[in-house]
Design an enzyme around this catalytic site. Structure first.
Site, PDB file in Angstrom:
ATOM      1  CE1 TYR A 162     -35.067 -77.048 -52.406  1.00  0.00           C
ATOM      2  CE2 TYR A 162     -33.570 -75.305 -52.181  1.00  0.00           C
ATOM      3  CZ  TYR A 162     -34.661 -75.651 -52.843  1.00  0.00           C
ATOM      4  OH  TYR A 162     -35.085 -74.927 -53.881  1.00  0.00           O
ATOM      5  CB  SER A 222     -31.647 -73.440 -55.326  1.00  0.00           C
ATOM      6  OG  SER A 222     -31.896 -72.654 -54.104  1.00  0.00           O
TER       7      SER A 222
HETATM    8  P1  NAP Z   1     -43.938 -75.245 -55.743  1.00  0.00           P
HETATM    9  O1  NAP Z   1     -44.973 -74.514 -56.089  1.00  0.00           O
HETATM   10  O2  NAP Z   1     -43.876 -76.029 -54.400  1.00  0.00           O
HETATM   11  O3  NAP Z   1     -43.821 -76.463 -56.918  1.00  0.00           O
HETATM   12  C1  NAP Z   1     -42.935 -77.754 -56.880  1.00  0.00           C
HETATM   13  C2  NAP Z   1     -43.452 -78.573 -58.138  1.00  0.00           C
HETATM   14  O4  NAP Z   1     -42.668 -80.065 -57.940  1.00  0.00           O
HETATM   15  C3  NAP Z   1     -44.983 -78.761 -57.945  1.00  0.00           C
HETATM   16  O5  NAP Z   1     -45.667 -79.081 -59.014  1.00  0.00           O
HETATM   17  C4  NAP Z   1     -44.991 -80.351 -57.134  1.00  0.00           C
HETATM   18  O6  NAP Z   1     -46.092 -81.066 -57.238  1.00  0.00           O
HETATM   19  C5  NAP Z   1     -43.741 -80.942 -57.777  1.00  0.00           C
HETATM   20  N1  NAP Z   1     -43.239 -82.197 -57.015  1.00  0.00           N
HETATM   21  C6  NAP Z   1     -42.783 -82.128 -56.001  1.00  0.00           C
HETATM   22  N2  NAP Z   1     -42.517 -83.583 -55.682  1.00  0.00           N
HETATM   23  C7  NAP Z   1     -42.981 -84.026 -56.508  1.00  0.00           C
HETATM   24  C8  NAP Z   1     -43.122 -85.503 -56.935  1.00  0.00           C
HETATM   25  N3  NAP Z   1     -42.627 -86.457 -56.129  1.00  0.00           N
HETATM   26  N4  NAP Z   1     -43.521 -86.062 -58.093  1.00  0.00           N
HETATM   27  C9  NAP Z   1     -43.975 -85.076 -59.007  1.00  0.00           C
HETATM   28  N5  NAP Z   1     -43.887 -83.883 -58.810  1.00  0.00           N
HETATM   29  C10 NAP Z   1     -43.408 -83.345 -57.603  1.00  0.00           C
HETATM   30  O7  NAP Z   1     -42.490 -74.716 -55.476  1.00  0.00           O
HETATM   31  P2  NAP Z   1     -41.731 -73.967 -56.727  1.00  0.00           P
HETATM   32  O8  NAP Z   1     -40.993 -72.839 -56.038  1.00  0.00           O
HETATM   33  O9  NAP Z   1     -42.433 -73.579 -58.119  1.00  0.00           O
HETATM   34  O10 NAP Z   1     -40.721 -74.901 -57.114  1.00  0.00           O
HETATM   35  C11 NAP Z   1     -40.154 -75.176 -58.438  1.00  0.00           C
HETATM   36  C12 NAP Z   1     -38.617 -75.528 -58.342  1.00  0.00           C
HETATM   37  O11 NAP Z   1     -38.107 -74.424 -58.007  1.00  0.00           O
HETATM   38  C13 NAP Z   1     -38.205 -76.591 -57.277  1.00  0.00           C
HETATM   39  O12 NAP Z   1     -37.264 -77.488 -57.774  1.00  0.00           O
HETATM   40  C14 NAP Z   1     -37.814 -75.619 -56.472  1.00  0.00           C
HETATM   41  O13 NAP Z   1     -36.652 -76.276 -55.570  1.00  0.00           O
HETATM   42  C15 NAP Z   1     -37.044 -74.544 -57.252  1.00  0.00           C
HETATM   43  N6  NAP Z   1     -36.739 -73.373 -56.447  1.00  0.00           N
HETATM   44  C16 NAP Z   1     -37.691 -72.344 -55.974  1.00  0.00           C
HETATM   45  C17 NAP Z   1     -37.266 -71.266 -55.308  1.00  0.00           C
HETATM   46  C18 NAP Z   1     -38.497 -70.704 -54.943  1.00  0.00           C
HETATM   47  O14 NAP Z   1     -37.897 -69.410 -54.133  1.00  0.00           O
HETATM   48  N7  NAP Z   1     -39.780 -70.711 -55.118  1.00  0.00           N
HETATM   49  C19 NAP Z   1     -36.175 -70.950 -55.345  1.00  0.00           C
HETATM   50  C20 NAP Z   1     -35.204 -71.591 -55.810  1.00  0.00           C
HETATM   51  C21 NAP Z   1     -35.374 -72.692 -56.384  1.00  0.00           C
HETATM   52  P3  NAP Z   1     -47.125 -80.938 -55.959  1.00  0.00           P
HETATM   53  O15 NAP Z   1     -48.004 -79.528 -56.256  1.00  0.00           O
HETATM   54  O16 NAP Z   1     -47.977 -82.097 -56.278  1.00  0.00           O
HETATM   55  O17 NAP Z   1     -46.354 -80.634 -54.708  1.00  0.00           O
END
Ligand code: NAP
Length: 251
Positions: free
Chosen positions: A156, A143
């Site tokens: 986080y 991140s």
């Molecule tokens: P998201 O749409 O919320 O996706 C998160 C994923 O992680 C979902 O598939 C979620 O499943 C899964 N997950 C969470 N807790 C879990 C658990 N206990 N067991 C299994 N799966 C779990 O968000 P995203 O933005 O695509 O995030 C993906 C990654 O990118 C994360 O590591 C996040 O920190 C990182 N990130 C995102 C951003 C951003 O701006 N969006 C920026 C920097 C980093 P569910 O759907 O069941 O919750």
């Protein structure tokens, strides 16, 4: 020798691929030629269909990654379904927002456990097979808070800073075994994770003002970096955190 971004003949495991960044990465790896196992707690029906449309094999592994309890089973099921795990993408992650002065132990532990502890132990389990075969790629989703402190998200920031640290630690020990370990630091990407920020008019404006590219990122914006870090084209890249942020960190 021609540079290769092809993943043909490779088997990948992506966590949290039912939506968002994980879905975009899983589909892009399949488009690049990999068979893909998905590990997560929600049904990834859409992702499975998108992978099937590429002609590649998809395997679904149900697992709650909030603890390391399912780690050995996830790797065993991926290896049973695809024969091996050449590529691991640690994408699953959560965020908890609260003021620093009242931030709870529950919000601390939940984020550290899912975003950092499971990431390390899943990598360790996958790396055993990779090291034995003398090749492999681990891609961790970090991140901007691997580099910065953020606002109202201390667990986080701690977890994602830790992801930068374990990426380098794993890279150092696994390089001699033919395994590269890198991370991607996405900027502000439009997903469930950032829905609260996008919905907050003031924060949304402040964020957009700082992004030189002038827009929120899309999950697909992360996929090219993931394919690169999973492919032979990145064989001499290890221990690196690659920002894909529309220029945010350059400001
Ligand atoms: P998201 O749409 O919320 O996706 C998160 C994923 O992680 C979902 O598939 C979620 O499943 C899964 N997950 C969470 N807790 C879990 C658990 N206990 N067991 C299994 N799966 C779990 O968000 P995203 O933005 O695509 O995030 C993906 C990654 O990118 C994360 O590591 C996040 O920190 C990182 N990130 C995102 C951003 C951003 O701006 N969006 C920026 C920097 C980093 P569910 O759907 O069941 O919750």
């Amino acid at each position: 020798m021609a540079i290769s971004f092809s993943l043909e003949g490779k088997a990948a495991l992506v966590t949290g691929a039912n939506t968002g960044i994980g879905q975009a990465i899983a589909v892009a790896l399949a488009e690049a030629g990999a068979d893909v196992a998905l590990a997560g707690r929600s049904e990834p029906a859409e992702t499975l269909a998108l992978i099937a449309a590429t002609g590649r094999k998809a395997v679904n592994i149900k697992a709650d990654l909030s603890s390391i309890e399912p780690v050995a089973r996830v790797i065993a099921e991926a290896e049973a379904g695809l024969g091996k795990v050449d590529i691991l993408v640690n994408n699953a992650g959560i965020i908890r927002r609260d003021d620093l002065l009242q931030f709870s132990e529950e919000d601390w532990d939940a984020v550290i456990d899912t975003n950092l502890k499971t990431l390390f132990f899943l990598s360790q389990a996958a790396a055993k097979g990779m090291a034995a075969r003398g090749s492999g790629k681990i891609v961790n989703i970090a991140s901007l808070l691997t580099f910065q402190g953020g606002i109202r998200v201390p667990s986080y920031a701690a977890a994602k800073s830790g992801v930068g640290g374990v990426t380098k630690a794993m890279a150092n020990e696994l390089a001699a075994r033919g395994v590269q370990v890198n991370a991607i630091a996405p900027g502000y990407i439009s997903t469930n994770n950032t829905a609260a920020l996008q919905g907050d008019e003031t924060r949304n404006r402040q964020i957009l003002e700082r992004i030189p590219t002038g827009r929120w990122g899309r999950p697909e914006d992360i996929a090219g970096a993931a394919v690169f870090l999973a492919s032979p084209a990145s064989d001499y890249v290890t221990g690196h955190v690659l920002a894909v942020d529309g220029g945010w960190l350059a400001r």
